[in-house]
Design a protein around this motif. Structure first.
Motif, short mmCIF file in Angstrom:
data_model
loop_
_atom_site.label_atom_id
_atom_site.label_comp_id
_atom_site.label_asym_id
_atom_site.label_seq_id
_atom_site.Cartn_x
_atom_site.Cartn_y
_atom_site.Cartn_z
N GLY A 187 43.89 39.67 56.87
CA GLY A 187 44.45 41.00 56.63
C GLY A 187 45.19 41.07 55.30
O GLY A 187 45.00 42.02 54.51
N ASN A 188 46.04 40.08 55.03
CA ASN A 188 46.80 40.06 53.79
C ASN A 188 45.86 39.96 52.58
O ASN A 188 46.06 40.63 51.56
N ARG A 189 44.85 39.10 52.71
CA ARG A 189 43.90 38.91 51.61
C ARG A 189 43.13 40.18 51.30
O ARG A 189 42.99 40.59 50.14
N GLU A 190 42.64 40.85 52.34
CA GLU A 190 41.83 42.06 52.13
C GLU A 190 42.67 43.21 51.56
O GLU A 190 42.20 43.97 50.70
N LEU A 191 43.91 43.35 52.03
CA LEU A 191 44.77 44.40 51.48
C LEU A 191 45.08 44.13 50.02
O LEU A 191 45.08 45.05 49.19
N SER A 192 45.33 42.87 49.68
CA SER A 192 45.58 42.51 48.29
C SER A 192 44.38 42.84 47.42
O SER A 192 44.51 43.40 46.33
N MET A 193 43.19 42.51 47.91
CA MET A 193 41.97 42.79 47.15
C MET A 193 41.78 44.29 46.96
O MET A 193 41.41 44.75 45.88
N GLN A 194 42.04 45.06 48.00
CA GLN A 194 41.90 46.52 47.88
C GLN A 194 42.83 47.06 46.80
O GLN A 194 42.43 47.90 45.98
N ASN A 195 44.07 46.59 46.78
CA ASN A 195 45.02 47.03 45.75
C ASN A 195 44.59 46.58 44.36
O ASN A 195 44.69 47.34 43.39
N ALA A 196 44.11 45.34 44.25
CA ALA A 196 43.68 44.83 42.95
C ALA A 196 42.50 45.61 42.40
O ALA A 196 42.44 45.94 41.20
N LEU A 197 41.54 45.94 43.27
CA LEU A 197 40.33 46.63 42.82
C LEU A 197 40.60 48.06 42.37
O LEU A 197 39.79 48.64 41.64
N GLN A 198 41.73 48.62 42.78
CA GLN A 198 42.11 49.95 42.28
C GLN A 198 42.29 49.94 40.77
O GLN A 198 42.14 50.98 40.12
N SER A 199 42.62 48.77 40.22
CA SER A 199 42.94 48.67 38.79
C SER A 199 41.81 48.07 37.97
O SER A 199 41.97 47.83 36.78
N ILE A 200 40.67 47.78 38.61
CA ILE A 200 39.57 47.11 37.92
C ILE A 200 38.32 47.97 38.01
O ILE A 200 37.84 48.28 39.10
N ASP A 201 37.79 48.38 36.86
CA ASP A 201 36.56 49.18 36.85
C ASP A 201 35.39 48.32 37.29
O ASP A 201 35.28 47.14 36.94
N GLY A 202 34.49 48.91 38.06
CA GLY A 202 33.32 48.18 38.51
C GLY A 202 32.55 49.00 39.52
O GLY A 202 32.92 50.14 39.85
N PRO A 203 31.48 48.43 40.07
CA PRO A 203 30.66 49.16 41.05
C PRO A 203 31.43 49.55 42.30
O PRO A 203 30.99 50.40 43.06
N TRP A 204 32.58 48.90 42.52
CA TRP A 204 33.38 49.15 43.71
C TRP A 204 34.34 50.33 43.54
O TRP A 204 34.94 50.78 44.51
N SER A 205 34.52 50.81 42.31
CA SER A 205 35.60 51.76 42.00
C SER A 205 35.60 52.99 42.89
O SER A 205 36.67 53.49 43.29
N ASN A 206 34.44 53.52 43.20
CA ASN A 206 34.36 54.74 43.99
C ASN A 206 34.05 54.49 45.46
O ASN A 206 33.66 55.40 46.19
N HIS A 207 34.24 53.23 45.89
CA HIS A 207 33.86 52.88 47.26
C HIS A 207 34.97 52.10 47.98
O HIS A 207 34.69 51.29 48.85
N LEU A 208 36.21 52.38 47.61
CA LEU A 208 37.32 51.65 48.22
C LEU A 208 37.74 52.22 49.57
O LEU A 208 38.47 51.59 50.32
N PHE A 209 37.27 53.45 49.89
CA PHE A 209 37.66 54.11 51.13
C PHE A 209 36.43 54.73 51.79
O PHE A 209 35.72 55.53 51.14
#
Length: 334
Positions: A187-209
């Protein structure tokens, strides 16, 4: 009178204060001079309340306000546009200098050694924060929920984006147990990754939710180029070909961060050291072409090695360009 003398007197003023004020001022100066970006008032208040091995930051531990903080720091830090920063850019040079100089004035006490270990200290505190039980439930499913969580936990996004950046600046092999405990807490790892990816452009940018999850410990280590940690835990090799919920492999995050060391390590572990072992079928198939990006980054040794291993020179990247074009566009003659 030189600025170094002024700064030395100011640090001595901090050290001459009563212990609670002295300790808070030293920590504030440490954060302000070594944070990856200026911290807001709310962020620094949470940062100053952190202690190693904390499991929660309750209301009793939180600092109520920052009144007098700049004065406690002998005015070496200032609040500008809601964020704390050093009084002058030359102060950073001075602090870095006394941390590595062999002839440090005894009047500066323990601060030079503390500053020398700044990134270890800040990485440990960020990891401590991200490991809080508050975050065990994992990522949020809507942007609004994530924003509410960030507003209630002001240091969350900074810690998620920067714990690995602090640790990557450390040469010593430290904090291994703390890192692994955090990475193995799903849980901690996935939440951290979600927060980190908010600040990193990539194919994931529009798919966090809603957040697709399935991140492995090696995905995070690859994002921050933390090869030293990966080398110490042999079980992490089993994640090399794992795709997360975005379809990204650890290698994709290493490529996105231009982390050559991690790319080399993954190639070593995936193919082994034997030249010619690879082939088109065994090439990892994540979001990005490693060969194309190695050529684009002018990683000549890795590019040649990948070709020897059997990587497909004709495989285009997501934009349709090939490795030769990537190399040529950057003026690579190899």
């Amino acid at each position: 009178m030189g600025l170094d003398i002024v700064y030395e007197w100011s640090v001595k003023r901090i050290l001459d204060q009563r212990k609670p004020f002295r300790d808070r001022a030293l920590r504030a100066l440490l954060w302000t001079s070594n944070a990856m970006r200026p911290l807001s008032r709310d962020e620094i208040l949470e940062a100053l309340a952190l202690e190693p091995q904390m499991t929660e930051l309750d209301e009793e531990s939180r600092l109520g306000d920052d009144d007098g903080l700049a004065a406690e720091c002998a005015d070496l830090i200032i609040l500008k546009d809601g964020h704390y920063q050093l009084l002058h850019s030359s102060l950073k040079d001075y602090l870095d200098g006394i941390a590595t100089h062999s002839n440090v004035p005894i009047t500066l006490g323990e601060f030079p050694e503390m500053h020398l270990k700044a990134h270890i200290i800040l990485a440990e505190l960020c990891l401590t924060y991200l490991s809080f039980s508050t975050f065990e439930n994992g990522p949020t499913q809507t942007l609004e929920d994530l924003q509410r969580l960030q507003q209630a936990n002001h240091l969350l996004k900074y810690a998620a984006v920067n714990w690995g950046r602090h640790l990557a600046k450390v040469r010593e092999n430290v904090l291994f147990e703390l890192v692994m405990r955090f990475l193995l807490s799903e849980g901690n790892r996935e939440l951290s990754m979600q927060n980190a990816l908010q600040s990193i452009d990539g194919p994931w940018s529009n798919h966090l939710f809603p957040y697709p999850g399935k991140t492995t410990p090696l995905h995070l280590l690859s994002m921050f180029n933390l090869v030293r940690i990966a080398e110490r835990e042999s079980s992490l090799c089993s994640y090399i070909t794992e795709n997360d919920g975005f379809g990204a492999m650890p290698l994709d995050y290493a490529i996105a961060g231009r982390n050559l060391d991690m790319c080399d390590w993954i190639v070593d572990k995936h193919f082994g050291a034997q030249v010619g072992y690879g082939n088109k079928e065994s090439e990892p198939t994540g979001l990005f072409s490693l060969l194309n990006n190695a050529a684009r980054c002018n990683w000549t040794d890795l590019t040649l090695r990948l070709i020897q291993l059997g990587y497909d020179v004709d495989r285009p990247n997501s934009l349709g360009s090939h490795a030769v074009f990537g190399a040529a566009s950057n003026g690579c003659e190899s």
